[in-house]
Write a protein that holds these residues in place. Structure first.
Motif, mmCIF file in Angstrom:
data_model
loop_
_atom_site.group_PDB
_atom_site.id
_atom_site.type_symbol
_atom_site.label_atom_id
_atom_site.label_comp_id
_atom_site.label_asym_id
_atom_site.label_seq_id
_atom_site.Cartn_x
_atom_site.Cartn_y
_atom_site.Cartn_z
ATOM 1 N N GLY A 129 19.247 68.221 -17.875
ATOM 2 C CA GLY A 129 20.507 68.675 -19.003
ATOM 3 C C GLY A 129 20.329 69.279 -20.249
ATOM 4 N N ALA A 130 21.098 69.362 -21.253
ATOM 5 C CA ALA A 130 22.065 69.872 -22.554
ATOM 6 C C ALA A 130 22.489 70.159 -22.517
ATOM 7 N N GLN A 131 23.308 69.376 -23.610
ATOM 8 C CA GLN A 131 24.921 69.981 -24.699
ATOM 9 C C GLN A 131 24.917 71.141 -25.287
ATOM 10 N N ALA A 132 25.628 71.491 -24.832
ATOM 11 C CA ALA A 132 25.515 73.090 -25.126
ATOM 12 C C ALA A 132 27.082 73.109 -26.516
ATOM 13 N N LEU A 136 19.015 66.820 -31.984
ATOM 14 C CA LEU A 136 18.541 65.898 -30.577
ATOM 15 C C LEU A 136 19.017 64.617 -30.291
ATOM 16 N N VAL A 137 19.936 64.142 -29.852
ATOM 17 C CA VAL A 137 20.484 62.959 -29.295
ATOM 18 C C VAL A 137 20.072 61.956 -28.373
ATOM 19 N N ASP A 188 23.469 57.285 -26.782
ATOM 20 C CA ASP A 188 24.730 57.373 -27.529
ATOM 21 C C ASP A 188 25.764 58.363 -28.446
ATOM 22 N N GLY A 189 24.760 58.804 -27.968
ATOM 23 C CA GLY A 189 24.857 60.468 -29.087
ATOM 24 C C GLY A 189 24.913 60.672 -30.009
ATOM 25 N N ALA A 190 23.808 59.158 -31.008
ATOM 26 C CA ALA A 190 23.800 59.060 -32.179
ATOM 27 C C ALA A 190 22.579 60.294 -32.222
ATOM 28 N N PRO A 191 22.064 60.606 -33.587
ATOM 29 C CA PRO A 191 20.746 61.521 -34.024
ATOM 30 C C PRO A 191 19.588 61.074 -33.504
ATOM 31 N N VAL A 192 18.897 61.519 -33.360
ATOM 32 C CA VAL A 192 17.254 60.982 -32.797
ATOM 33 C C VAL A 192 16.411 61.009 -33.919
ATOM 34 N N ALA A 193 16.458 60.070 -34.472
ATOM 35 C CA ALA A 193 15.168 59.793 -36.099
ATOM 36 C C ALA A 193 14.051 60.572 -35.372
ATOM 37 N N ILE A 201 16.285 61.463 -23.945
ATOM 38 C CA ILE A 201 16.437 61.878 -25.255
ATOM 39 C C ILE A 201 17.441 63.337 -24.685
ATOM 40 N N THR A 202 19.010 63.663 -25.742
ATOM 41 C CA THR A 202 19.433 64.608 -24.728
ATOM 42 C C THR A 202 19.440 65.400 -25.730
ATOM 43 N N LEU A 203 18.643 67.225 -25.246
ATOM 44 C CA LEU A 203 18.785 68.738 -26.608
ATOM 45 C C LEU A 203 20.671 68.879 -26.343
ATOM 46 N N VAL A 204 20.336 69.395 -27.799
ATOM 47 C CA VAL A 204 21.690 70.518 -27.652
ATOM 48 C C VAL A 204 21.109 71.419 -28.369
#
Length: 649
Positions: free
Chosen positions: A475-478, A492-493, A496-501, A510-513
């Motif tokens: 799944g992904a965050q829309a 990409l987060v 915890d919702g923090a941006p991926v470095a 890794i969650t896709l926005v």
């Protein structure tokens, strides 16, 4: 008879990795299930927070704290924690699975334990707790339910759900979350807990193990709390005279009302327990007077009975008589056969030498073979479990089992850096004693360069990330965006919702926005159409007011303005709108024929401004001859009415 509905978690795949098999236990914060780790092909215990607590940040923080507290400990007497994460709205914790029972189950079956059994269990519990205290962790919820007795004999301390750093002594309103029967006086009165508070709970547990009951009981929790704060725990021997004085003193030391009078930490209490252990075991009869196991003489199928010292005293004459009678009878028989034996001795002597030599040779070969494969280098033994231990502790365990150790390092997504992640051969496998066992020390997850997928379609981004060895969450965050087409990756987060470095650890999801396109423009649409347009993209319309639109551009009942309530905007968010009331039209009073001084107030009272060309002193003498707009016409409120009049003196 009604049956309970099936647990919806059974059979569920959590985070794409853990297959839930059955339920083990249910507590106040979470339910524990038996699951299979499909990646490592092993059984684990997975602890899942109750759904009604998932939105409570306090409980979620405490749940995550349990994972972090237990993960800091690597000790044979502490339950290993392998993983922690969140699947959708479900927080979970993955732990070592230990088939067996709890100390509470044992007490239910046996009511009370012997001093020796108590010492054995408390030695393991205090050893695990000493490791926690050394790491600066206070357990805060010690009770028999949290002591696990595995089927293979291991004893482990678990459930660090209320654990805190030892410096966090101010407990506020959460101090009484532990079970009331084991709370220390300082927790009851001041809400303060440190390592000595854990030892108070240990003392209460020892009292319960030795006597079969808790020292304080009451109909209400506050009655028990009052006793903890004001009474002194009695000696266990006052309830069970078989308890040695050394254990009485240890219980009183641990349960002193003043924390300063208790052991400083679990290590101090463990050292004292080990000092008195020989004296406690010496209370039992010595080996020459040991408990005897005698068969019931009345029947061949009677159960074996264990007789103590008093029964031995009664049985002593019979046993002694039997022991003396048997040698005497043997001597008599030997005398009668002496002559016959002497006659045949010479005849057998000559051939007996080579037979004796052959027997010695065969016996030596059998003994040597048995030793080699039974206790020597050729013996097969089970490789002990070392996962989660420190390298030094694991090496000691393996060497004590008879193996040579070859340390190696490897990356592991589940085991923290510096802890043992496994062996080759694996734990539980059979290997020859003295053979080499590879000991793998975790380097932690591998750090991987994250490919640049921002602006790519979601499918392409998933393929690129997976190809780099990264784990992509299902799944992904829309998220709505005016700058990206629907389906493009915005960010990409992490969990915890923090941006991926630019670099990210292997195995962490890794969650896709992903862009959901622009927020629909609903200004000018009728309210029903606007609500439908927003609903199609899972946005909620909320009417926050109504206003006139004197521009005439937005008819009544349509959306005059719209405003987002969140930044960024995601599906499910609310859009606040103001609905147009149309133009604010009112009827213009007819003032033709009136004196100008009367006409002006009449128009202003109706909501209009007035324009005329006469000086103020002449207004009482001017008669209105015409007006624009005309009388009784509809005009915008606050618009201008022009008056023309005639001066009549």
């Amino acid at each position: 008879m009604t049956t309970a509905p099936p647990d919806p978690m059974i059979g569920r795949l959590i985070d794409g990795r853990y297959q839930v098999r059955s339920r083990i236990a249910r507590g106040g914060m979470a339910t524990v299930y038996l699951a299979t780790d499909l990646r490592l092909e092993r059984r684990v215990a997975i602890k899942i927070m109750h759904g009604h607590l998932a939105d409570d940040n306090t409980f979620k923080t405490r749940f995550v704290q349990e994972a972090r507290s237990a993960a800091r400990l690597a000790h044979p007497n502490v339950v290993n924690v392998f993983d922690q994460g969140q699947d959708a709205d479900m927080a979970y914790l993955v732990m070592e699975y230990l088939p067996g029972i709890t100390l509470r189950d044992l007490l239910k079956d046996y009511k009370k334990l012997t001093p020796e059994q108590t010492v054995d269990i408390m030695d393991a519990v205090l050893a695990g707790l000493a490791a926690a205290h050394k790491a600066g962790i206070v357990h805060r919820d010690l009770k028999p339910e949290n002591v696990l007795l595995a089927d293979d004999g291991r004893i482990k301390l678990g459930d660090f759900g209320l654990a805190r750093a030892a410096s966090a002594n101010t407990a506020t309103g959460q101090a009484l979350l532990g079970t009331i029967a084991y709370l220390s006086p300082e927790l009851v009165t001041r809400g303060v807990a440190d390592a000595r508070s854990d030892l108070y709970a240990i003392g209460i547990m020892m009292y319960e193990m030795l006597t079969g009951e808790q020292p304080y009981v009451g109909e209400a929790p506050m009655q028990i709390a009052y006793q903890h704060a004001n009474d002194t725990v009695p000696t266990p021997s006052s309830k069970n005279p078989a308890v040695p004085v050394e254990l009485d003193e240890l219980v009183l030391w641990a349960t002193a009302r003043d924390p300063e009078e208790r052991p400083a930490d679990a290590r101090a209490m463990l050292d004292r327990l080990r000092e008195i252990e020989p004296e406690i075991r010496g209370v039992q009869p010595a080996a020459t007077q040991a408990t005897a196991v005698l068969a019931e003489p009345s029947t061949a199928t009677a159960e074996t009975r264990v007789l103590g010292p008093s029964a031995l005293a009664a049985a002593a004459p019979t046993v002694a008589a039997t022991a003396l009678a048997e040698p005497a009878a043997a001597d008599a028989d030997a005398g009668e056969d002496t002559a016959a034996l002497t006659t045949g001795a010479e005849r057998r002597k000559r051939r007996g030498y080579w037979i004796f030599a052959l027997v010695l040779l065969l016996t030596g070969l059998a003994a040597g073979t048995g030793w080699y494969f039974g206790a020597g280098p050729g013996a097969l033994t089970t490789v002990p479990a070392t996962s989660g231990l420190s390298p030094d502790a694991a090496q000691q365990v393996l060497e004590e089992a008879g193996f040579q150790v070859d340390p190696e390092e490897r990356h592991d997504v589940d085991v923290p850096k510096g802890q043992v992640s496994g062996t080759d051969p694996g734990s539980g496998d059979l290997a020859q004693r003295g053979s080499v066992v590879k000991l793998f020390v975790s380097l932690g997850p591998k750090i991987i360069d994250v490919p640049d997928v921002i602006g790519s379609p979601e499918a392409d981004a998933r393929a690129a990330l997976a190809g780099a060895g990264l784990t992509v969450a299902d799944g992904a965050q829309a998220q709505f965006s005016d700058d990206a087409e629907p389906g493009e990756v915005l960010a990409l987060v992490d969990a915890d919702g923090a941006p991926v470095a630019e670099q990210f650890p292997e195995g962490s999801p890794i969650t896709l926005v992903v862009s959901a396109g622009s927020v629909p423009d609903v200004v000018g649409l009728p309210q029903a159409d606007a609500e439908a347009a927003l609903g199609e993209v899972d946005l909620v319309l909320a009417v926050v007011g109504e206003e006139f639109d004197n521009s005439g551009e937005v008819p009544a009942g349509s959306v005059l303005s719209a405003e987002t309530t969140t930044d960024p905007v995601r599906p499910g968010d609310t859009i606040n709108v103001v609905i147009s009331k149309g133009q604010d039209l009112v009827a213009v009073p007819n003032v033709v024929g009136m004196k100008m001084s009367d006409a002006i107030p009449a128009l202003e009272a109706a909501g209009f401004t007035v324009a005329h060309s006469f000086p103020a002193p002449f207004l009482p003498f001017v008669t209105v001859t015409s007006q624009d707009p005309a009388g009784d016409a509809q005009a915008l409120r606050n618009s201008e009415v022009k008056l023309v009049g005639t001066l009549t003196l």
